[in-house]
Design an enzyme around this catalytic site. Structure first.
Site, PDB file in Angstrom:
ATOM      1  N   ALA A  70     -10.995   5.085 -32.427  1.00 57.90           N
ATOM      2  CA  ALA A  70      -9.570   4.756 -32.393  1.00 57.90           C
ATOM      3  C   ALA A  70      -9.229   3.951 -33.634  1.00 57.90           C
ATOM      4  O   ALA A  70     -10.117   3.382 -34.280  1.00 57.90           O
ATOM      5  CB  ALA A  70      -9.279   3.932 -31.140  1.00 57.90           C
ATOM      6  N   GLY A 109     -13.901   6.584 -29.929  1.00 58.89           N
ATOM      7  CA  GLY A 109     -12.955   7.646 -29.601  1.00 58.89           C
ATOM      8  C   GLY A 109     -13.287   8.959 -30.288  1.00 58.89           C
ATOM      9  O   GLY A 109     -12.906  10.033 -29.807  1.00 58.89           O
ATOM     10  N   GLU A 112     -15.939  10.487 -28.188  1.00 57.99           N
ATOM     11  CA  GLU A 112     -15.263  10.866 -26.932  1.00 57.99           C
ATOM     12  C   GLU A 112     -14.460  12.155 -27.119  1.00 57.99           C
ATOM     13  O   GLU A 112     -14.395  12.997 -26.231  1.00 57.99           O
ATOM     14  CB  GLU A 112     -14.357   9.721 -26.460  1.00 57.99           C
ATOM     15  CG  GLU A 112     -15.176   8.507 -25.996  1.00 57.99           C
ATOM     16  CD  GLU A 112     -14.306   7.317 -25.665  1.00 57.99           C
ATOM     17  OE1 GLU A 112     -13.502   6.918 -26.535  1.00 57.99           O
ATOM     18  OE2 GLU A 112     -14.410   6.793 -24.546  1.00 57.99           O
ATOM     19  N   GLU A 132     -17.793   0.534 -28.796  1.00 60.59           N
ATOM     20  CA  GLU A 132     -16.665  -0.271 -28.293  1.00 60.59           C
ATOM     21  C   GLU A 132     -17.085  -1.646 -27.794  1.00 60.59           C
ATOM     22  O   GLU A 132     -16.368  -2.637 -27.973  1.00 60.59           O
ATOM     23  CB  GLU A 132     -15.944   0.471 -27.158  1.00 60.59           C
ATOM     24  CG  GLU A 132     -15.058   1.615 -27.605  1.00 60.59           C
ATOM     25  CD  GLU A 132     -15.800   2.928 -27.773  1.00 60.59           C
ATOM     26  OE1 GLU A 132     -17.046   2.919 -27.830  1.00 60.59           O
ATOM     27  OE2 GLU A 132     -15.125   3.968 -27.842  1.00 60.59           O
TER      28      GLU A 132
END
Ligand code: 3HC
Ligand code: NAI
Length: 699
Positions: A70, A109, A112, A132
């Site tokens: 992210a 992310g 993911e 994270e």
């Protein structure tokens, strides 16, 4: 066709196999999932679905890496649509298979996103992970639900709570990716990935979705898997909130259907995003990167080529520093003053390596490989061929000057000459050479093969490229460098000194050493100052002849209470278990000394202990900042987190001070100045001014 500012789809035909869509993400520097990337990916799914020719899609990134997560800069701000999880859901439900083609790092992310695809192919140098937890959050993009389904609960727990990356080979082994491709093969990773995707279509492999994989097989086989894991990581994760919440998410992956698990993950993710620990850890992420930047030394300053390293002294630090370089593959010439000291030093290095090998950190072959990089001797001429020499002899100015005079004569022109001094003046050391521009400080921390920090000390004559080289070589061996200026003790030890002063003073005023240790340990430090002294030995720098019972430490040494090595120091140690226990004799001695010094003893609460220990060093930090010894408050935080075990979830002393409230701190300092020593507790002008302006030190 351009789908958004950073995402484009291109038609790719593979002879004999068909047509696929290559979805290119181009969002430098690390292809983070910024709003326009999400927007482009959301548009890619219908674009591929609509195209009558395209049979599959390959998600591939420009630049140095696959999506690295992210966009951390968007955290804490209102998130603009589309939501990343919605994009993942669209990809997962796509009527045509999506394949992630991974190079560089697929992190957070990014990984993911790859796990929401139907297939994953990675370049063999790629690394994958869910980091994270290092930001105090959890993989909130389905990572905690999909990873255990792909790699099993034990590995998923390990990866998610440690945040460590794994290699492509390991990922293949675990089933996290379907194949390893090589950028060097025909057409590179993109072409290899397209061939894989089209073959999958031809073979009728359909649309395998990670969500459909059974997730509870591991727990059926081992019902105590979670409790065992919690016990195993308890010490490593003490004080951190995120790891436990990550575990709860993986439990949900096992206990709940996929969509309910996702909902649980989203709910827990929100709590962590709001947690002050996460704010502190995100601050630290950028602090570490900011510390690499030096305003008057541009990032493209050419650095000197370092191939062979010389280390002078094979004691505690010389040995550890040599290991740090050998671990990174550098050949090291170690020079000692005599054979005995050299043999002792090398034997310690070997036994440290063997202990690590016994713990499974690396193989016995690797021990030999690393020892093979170390070349020991007693002749300084061995340093003639070195590009960097680090001096780690005794902390004695005359000796250091002599040694640098010799280095000046022996080493080749352009070699970088560094001192590992803890306190001494680097300018004075540099001045004995004919090339002070080549002299810097590289202050490592003990144990130097483990501790991450290097304070790079800039002398007034140190050349820009000498500093740039010291910073870059520190990073090359996996350390975290921070630039400091010349003063007694530089940044870290200078602040630590103030804390130590308070800890000792508190004991004379009636606080118990074990209470002080407990308060700092509970705050998150790995160890309190008195346990630390016992471990290091109370007699460092102590002289029996001149000892005059003028400090508690002297009184303890005089009674042969020299720390853990003599079984007694501030604590007494159980000979069998080495467990520390408080000892009333220490308090009797403290009372006796306080009486002689006219210090009245009283009961002292935990809050005062904490404030006096921490605020004294914060105040010193503000002086350091004002004097320009540190470039920024966040550099001080980087130093404390990597060199002194300050808990990263509290962001470092300067960030902590900002969160605590600078005006509150000034009030407390003023109160202490009135009650205790006025000079000692004088608030640093910068602290007072920043507080008055309602500002922050750490930005
Ligand atoms: N968001 C925003 N900026 C980022 C970023 C990210 N995820 N990752 C890196 N950057 C920035 C850095 O701040 C730096 O900026 P600067 O040049 O202005 O200082 C620049 O990108 C380059 O970064 P590095 O200096 O770290 O470059 P390296 O090549 O050394 O390392 C990397 C590259 C391994 C990708 C490293 O940057 C990294 O580890 N990044 C963070 C990865 C991460 O934590 N991802 C998870 C994010 S959270 C998430 O995904 C939540 C999701 O689960 C919902
Ligand atoms: P140490 O006493 O363990 O080792 C010093 C070594 O230098 C000894 O083995 C000695 O034989 C050798 N030596 C002395 N004169 C020499 C010469 N002329 N040529 C070659 N070798 C010589 O000391 P330690 O702890 O390793 O400290 C070394 C330096 O590192 C000091 O400046 C110290 O302040 C600094 N330092 C120490 C830290 C620590 O925690 N011990 C942390 C950071 C820096």
């Amino acid at each position: 066709m351009q789908l958004s500012q950073s995402v484009a789809v291109e038609r790719r035909e593979e002879p004999g196999l068909g047509v696929a869509g290559a979805i290119w993400v181009d969002n430098p520097p690390v292809n983070a999932l910024s709003q326009h990337v999400r927007e482009g990916l959301a548009a890619a799914v219908p674009a591929v679905a609509r195209d009558p020719e395209m049979q599959a899609a390959v998600l591939v990134c420009r630049g140095r890496t696959f999506i690295a997560g992210a966009d951390i800069r968007e955290f804490g701000k209102p998130r603009l649509p589309p939501d990343t999880n919605e994009v993942r859901r669209m990809i997962e439900k796509s009527p045509k298979p999506f394949l992630a083609a991974i190079h560089g790092t697929a992190l957070g992310g990014g990984l993911e996103m790859a796990m929401a695809c139907h297939f994953r192919v990675a370049d063999r140098n790629a690394r994958l992970g869910l980091p994270e937890v290092k930001l105090g959050i959890l993989p909130g993009g389905g990572g905690t639900q999909r990873l255990p389904r792909l790699v099993g609960v034990p590995r998923a727990l390990e990866m998610i709570t440690s945040g460590e990356h794994i290699t492509a080979a390991e990922a293949l082994d675990l089933g996290l990716i379907d194949a390893v491709a090589s950028s060097e093969e025909e057409g590179g990773l993109e072409a290899g990935a397209i061939r894989f995707a089209l073959r999958a279509v031809a073979e009728g492999r359909g649309l395998p979705r990670v969500r459909d994989i059974e997730s509870h097989r591991d727990v059926r086989e081992n019902p105590t898997i979670f409790s065992d894991f919690r016990r195993r990581i308890a010490r490593r994760t003490r004080g951190f909130n995120a790891p436990e919440v990550c575990i709860q998410c993986v439990e949900a992956a096992v206990e709940l259907p996929f969509d309910e698990g996702l909902a649980r993950e989203a709910e827990l993710s929100r709590t962590l995003h709001a947690d002050p620990q996460s704010r502190a850890q995100r601050y630290y992420f950028f602090a570490e990167r900011a510390a690499r930047k030096i305003p008057d030394i541009p990032a493209d300053t050419p650095v000197r080529d370092i191939r062979r390293v010389g280390v002078l002294g094979a004691g505690t630090m010389g040995g550890g520093i040599s290991m740090a370089f050998a671990n990174a593959g550098f050949p090291v010439s170690i020079v000692e003053q005599n054979r005995d000291a050299l043999d002792r030093g090398l034997a310690t290095v070997r036994s440290n390596y063997e202990r690590s090998a016994a713990r499974g950190r690396f193989t016995i072959d690797q021990v030999e490989e690393r020892m093979g990089l170390l070349d020991g001797g007693t002749d300084q001429n061995a340093l003639a061929e070195c590009d960097l020499v680090i001096e780690a002899v005794f902390e004695d100015m005359e000796l250091k000057k002599r040694v640098f005079g010799q280095l000046d004569r022996i080493t080749r022109s352009g070699a970088l000459l560094a001192t590992n001094t803890s306190y001494l003046d680097v300018n004075e050391i540099g001045a004995v050479t004919g090339r002070p521009e080549d002299v810097v400080g590289m202050h490592f921390f003990s144990p130097a093969n483990i501790m991450k920090l290097v304070e790079v000390v800039r002398g007034e004559k140190s050349a820009a490229d000498a500093i740039a080289t010291a910073m870059s070589i520190s990073r090359a061996i996996g350390k975290v460098p921070a630039l400091v200026g010349v003063c007694h003790g530089f940044v870290g030890n200078r602040m630590l000194f103030q804390r130590r002063l308070q800890a000792d003073r508190l004991v004379l005023e009636g606080a118990l050493p074990w209470d002080i240790d407990r308060v700092l340990y509970d705050f998150g430090m790995p160890m309190g100052p008195f346990r630390m002294s016992d471990l290091a030995g109370l007699d460092v720098g102590w002289n029996a002849e001149t000892s005059s019972s003028s400090t508690l430490r002297e009184m303890l040494c005089e009674r042969d209470r020299r720390g853990q090595k003599t079984g007694r120091g501030y604590y007494v140690y159980d000979p069998a278990t080495r467990a520390a226990a408080p000892d009333p004799e220490v308090m009797d001695l403290a009372r006796d000394l306080a009486g002689r010094l006219g210090i009245e003893q009283r009961e002292i609460g935990d809050e005062e202990i904490l404030n006096r220990c921490l605020l004294s060093s914060v105040n010193e930090g503000a002086k350091i900042l004002q004097e320009g010894i540190a470039l920024r408050a966040s550099d001080i935080d980087v130093i404390w987190i990597n060199g002194y075990g300050w808990p990263v979830y509290r962001g470092g002393p300067m960030f902590w001070a900002d969160e605590f409230g600078l005006d509150r701190i000034v009030d407390i300092l003023d109160d202490y100045a009135a009650r205790f020593d006025a000079d000692q507790w004088q608030a640093a002008p910068l602290l007072r001014e920043t507080a008055a302006a309602g500002g922050r030190l750490s930005g």
